[in-house]
Write a protein that holds these residues in place. Structure first.
Motif, PDB file in Angstrom:
ATOM      1  N   ARG A   1     -38.529 -23.715 -11.685  1.00  0.00           N
ATOM      2  CA  ARG A   1     -38.118 -24.701 -10.693  1.00  0.00           C
ATOM      3  C   ARG A   1     -36.693 -25.219 -10.908  1.00  0.00           C
ATOM      4  NH1 ARG A   1     -41.762 -27.137  -7.290  1.00  0.00           N
ATOM      5  NH2 ARG A   1     -43.877 -26.305  -7.392  1.00  0.00           N
ATOM      6  N   TYR A   2     -35.948 -24.527 -11.740  1.00  0.00           N
ATOM      7  CA  TYR A   2     -34.565 -24.911 -11.983  1.00  0.00           C
ATOM      8  C   TYR A   2     -33.618 -23.953 -11.256  1.00  0.00           C
ATOM      9  CZ  TYR A   2     -35.596 -28.368 -15.581  1.00  0.00           C
ATOM     10  OH  TYR A   2     -36.021 -29.483 -16.242  1.00  0.00           O
ATOM     11  N   ASN A   3     -32.629 -24.557 -10.603  1.00  0.00           N
ATOM     12  CA  ASN A   3     -31.499 -23.753 -10.172  1.00  0.00           C
ATOM     13  C   ASN A   3     -30.704 -23.364 -11.403  1.00  0.00           C
ATOM     14  OD1 ASN A   3     -32.047 -24.112  -7.383  1.00  0.00           O
ATOM     15  ND2 ASN A   3     -31.022 -26.094  -7.413  1.00  0.00           N
ATOM     16  N   MET A   4     -30.222 -22.150 -11.434  1.00  0.00           N
ATOM     17  CA  MET A   4     -29.491 -21.655 -12.602  1.00  0.00           C
ATOM     18  C   MET A   4     -28.114 -21.173 -12.186  1.00  0.00           C
ATOM     19  SD  MET A   4     -31.642 -22.138 -15.029  1.00  0.00           S
ATOM     20  CE  MET A   4     -30.765 -21.284 -16.350  1.00  0.00           C
ATOM     21  N   GLY A   5     -27.154 -21.404 -13.065  1.00  0.00           N
ATOM     22  CA  GLY A   5     -25.794 -20.978 -12.762  1.00  0.00           C
ATOM     23  C   GLY A   5     -25.109 -20.368 -13.968  1.00  0.00           C
ATOM     24  N   TRP A   6     -24.166 -19.501 -13.687  1.00  0.00           N
ATOM     25  CA  TRP A   6     -23.245 -18.971 -14.702  1.00  0.00           C
ATOM     26  C   TRP A   6     -21.850 -19.486 -14.358  1.00  0.00           C
ATOM     27  CZ3 TRP A   6     -24.362 -16.706 -19.163  1.00  0.00           C
ATOM     28  CH2 TRP A   6     -25.589 -16.051 -19.322  1.00  0.00           C
ATOM     29  N   PHE A   7     -21.213 -20.109 -15.337  1.00  0.00           N
ATOM     30  CA  PHE A   7     -19.861 -20.603 -15.197  1.00  0.00           C
ATOM     31  C   PHE A   7     -18.984 -19.881 -16.214  1.00  0.00           C
ATOM     32  CE2 PHE A   7     -20.334 -24.494 -12.594  1.00  0.00           C
ATOM     33  CZ  PHE A   7     -21.712 -24.587 -12.551  1.00  0.00           C
ATOM     34  N   ARG A   8     -17.678 -19.973 -16.001  1.00  0.00           N
ATOM     35  CA  ARG A   8     -16.746 -19.459 -16.998  1.00  0.00           C
ATOM     36  C   ARG A   8     -15.530 -20.364 -17.058  1.00  0.00           C
ATOM     37  NH1 ARG A   8     -14.675 -13.810 -14.134  1.00  0.00           N
ATOM     38  NH2 ARG A   8     -13.406 -14.758 -12.489  1.00  0.00           N
TER      39      ARG A   8
ATOM     40  N   ALA B   1     -24.753 -18.267  -9.031  1.00  0.00           N
ATOM     41  CA  ALA B   1     -25.841 -19.235  -9.133  1.00  0.00           C
ATOM     42  C   ALA B   1     -27.015 -18.750  -8.304  1.00  0.00           C
ATOM     43  CB  ALA B   1     -25.389 -20.609  -8.651  1.00  0.00           C
ATOM     44  N   ILE B   2     -28.213 -19.119  -8.764  1.00  0.00           N
ATOM     45  CA  ILE B   2     -29.418 -18.691  -8.069  1.00  0.00           C
ATOM     46  C   ILE B   2     -30.291 -19.904  -7.776  1.00  0.00           C
ATOM     47  CG2 ILE B   2     -30.614 -18.161 -10.239  1.00  0.00           C
ATOM     48  CD1 ILE B   2     -31.899 -15.773  -8.737  1.00  0.00           C
ATOM     49  N   SER B   3     -30.752 -19.970  -6.550  1.00  0.00           N
ATOM     50  CA  SER B   3     -31.622 -21.056  -6.120  1.00  0.00           C
ATOM     51  C   SER B   3     -33.063 -20.780  -6.517  1.00  0.00           C
ATOM     52  CB  SER B   3     -31.538 -21.203  -4.593  1.00  0.00           C
ATOM     53  OG  SER B   3     -32.555 -22.065  -4.114  1.00  0.00           O
ATOM     54  N   TRP B   4     -33.734 -21.790  -7.096  1.00  0.00           N
ATOM     55  CA  TRP B   4     -35.115 -21.565  -7.508  1.00  0.00           C
ATOM     56  C   TRP B   4     -36.051 -21.489  -6.313  1.00  0.00           C
ATOM     57  CZ3 TRP B   4     -39.447 -24.376  -6.418  1.00  0.00           C
ATOM     58  CH2 TRP B   4     -39.258 -25.655  -5.888  1.00  0.00           C
ATOM     59  N   SER B   5     -35.716 -22.178  -5.222  1.00  0.00           N
ATOM     60  CA  SER B   5     -36.659 -22.330  -4.118  1.00  0.00           C
ATOM     61  C   SER B   5     -36.765 -21.087  -3.245  1.00  0.00           C
ATOM     62  CB  SER B   5     -36.264 -23.524  -3.261  1.00  0.00           C
ATOM     63  OG  SER B   5     -34.965 -23.350  -2.731  1.00  0.00           O
ATOM     64  N   ASP B   6     -35.636 -20.407  -3.007  1.00  0.00           N
ATOM     65  CA  ASP B   6     -35.708 -19.247  -2.118  1.00  0.00           C
ATOM     66  C   ASP B   6     -35.032 -18.005  -2.690  1.00  0.00           C
ATOM     67  OD1 ASP B   6     -33.137 -20.578   0.159  1.00  0.00           O
ATOM     68  OD2 ASP B   6     -33.044 -19.889  -1.917  1.00  0.00           O
ATOM     69  N   GLY B   7     -34.530 -18.119  -3.912  1.00  0.00           N
ATOM     70  CA  GLY B   7     -33.946 -16.959  -4.566  1.00  0.00           C
ATOM     71  C   GLY B   7     -32.570 -16.565  -4.089  1.00  0.00           C
TER      72      GLY B   7
ATOM     73  N   SER C   1     -29.507 -12.319 -12.036  1.00  0.00           N
ATOM     74  CA  SER C   1     -30.942 -12.183 -11.805  1.00  0.00           C
ATOM     75  C   SER C   1     -31.686 -13.122 -12.739  1.00  0.00           C
ATOM     76  CB  SER C   1     -31.397 -10.738 -12.036  1.00  0.00           C
ATOM     77  OG  SER C   1     -31.117 -10.331 -13.357  1.00  0.00           O
ATOM     78  N   ARG C   2     -32.953 -13.335 -12.441  1.00  0.00           N
ATOM     79  CA  ARG C   2     -33.783 -14.180 -13.307  1.00  0.00           C
ATOM     80  C   ARG C   2     -35.171 -13.564 -13.434  1.00  0.00           C
ATOM     81  NH1 ARG C   2     -33.998 -19.931 -10.737  1.00  0.00           N
ATOM     82  NH2 ARG C   2     -35.291 -20.376 -12.592  1.00  0.00           N
TER      83      ARG C   2
END
Length: 122
Positions: free
Chosen positions: A31-38, A50-56, A71-72
């Motif tokens: 249920r977490y949105n996930m992101g990659w930053f640099r 970044a990937i949304s947990w709710s709809d991918g 990907s997750r």
């Protein structure tokens, strides 16, 4: 509370590939949105993907579209960043981040990993 641990960084020649992994603690990872930053020296931290947990849905910065894939795998509490056709300008410390609410494309994430260095030589 979420703890994030990145791995997979390193030194690679231009045109090469790396896969970053981010392992997360916590039972509600899905249920977490996930992101990659640099962040490169002297620059601001930027959202790469970044990937949304709710709809991918997945967001990519223009600079990495067509080269990076996020990907997750919720069963493993892990997100990945596959980086292909790497360029010297991709050199930076890459951070994994998580947020439980808000917009997944905004920068104000709640939890951060320690970062992993990616260096692309020309």
């Amino acid at each position: 509370q979420v703890q994030l641990v990145e791995s997979g960084g390193g030194l690679v020649q231009a045109g090469g590939s790396l896969r970053l992994s981010c392992a997360a603690s916590g039972r509600t990872f899905s249920r977490y949105n996930m992101g990659w930053f640099r962040q490169a020296p002297g620059t601001e931290r930027e959202l790469v993907a970044a990937i949304s947990w709710s709809d991918g849905r997945i967001y990519y910065a223009d600079s990495v579209k067509g080269r990076f894939t996020m990907s997750r795998v919720n069963a493993k509490n892990t997100v990945y960043l596959q980086m292909n056709s790497l360029k010297p300008e991709d050199t930076a410390v890459y951070y994994c981040a998580a947020r439980s609410s808000g917009t997944y494309t905004q920068n104000d994430y709640d939890y951060w990993g320690q970062g992993t260095q990616v260096t692309v030589s020309s």
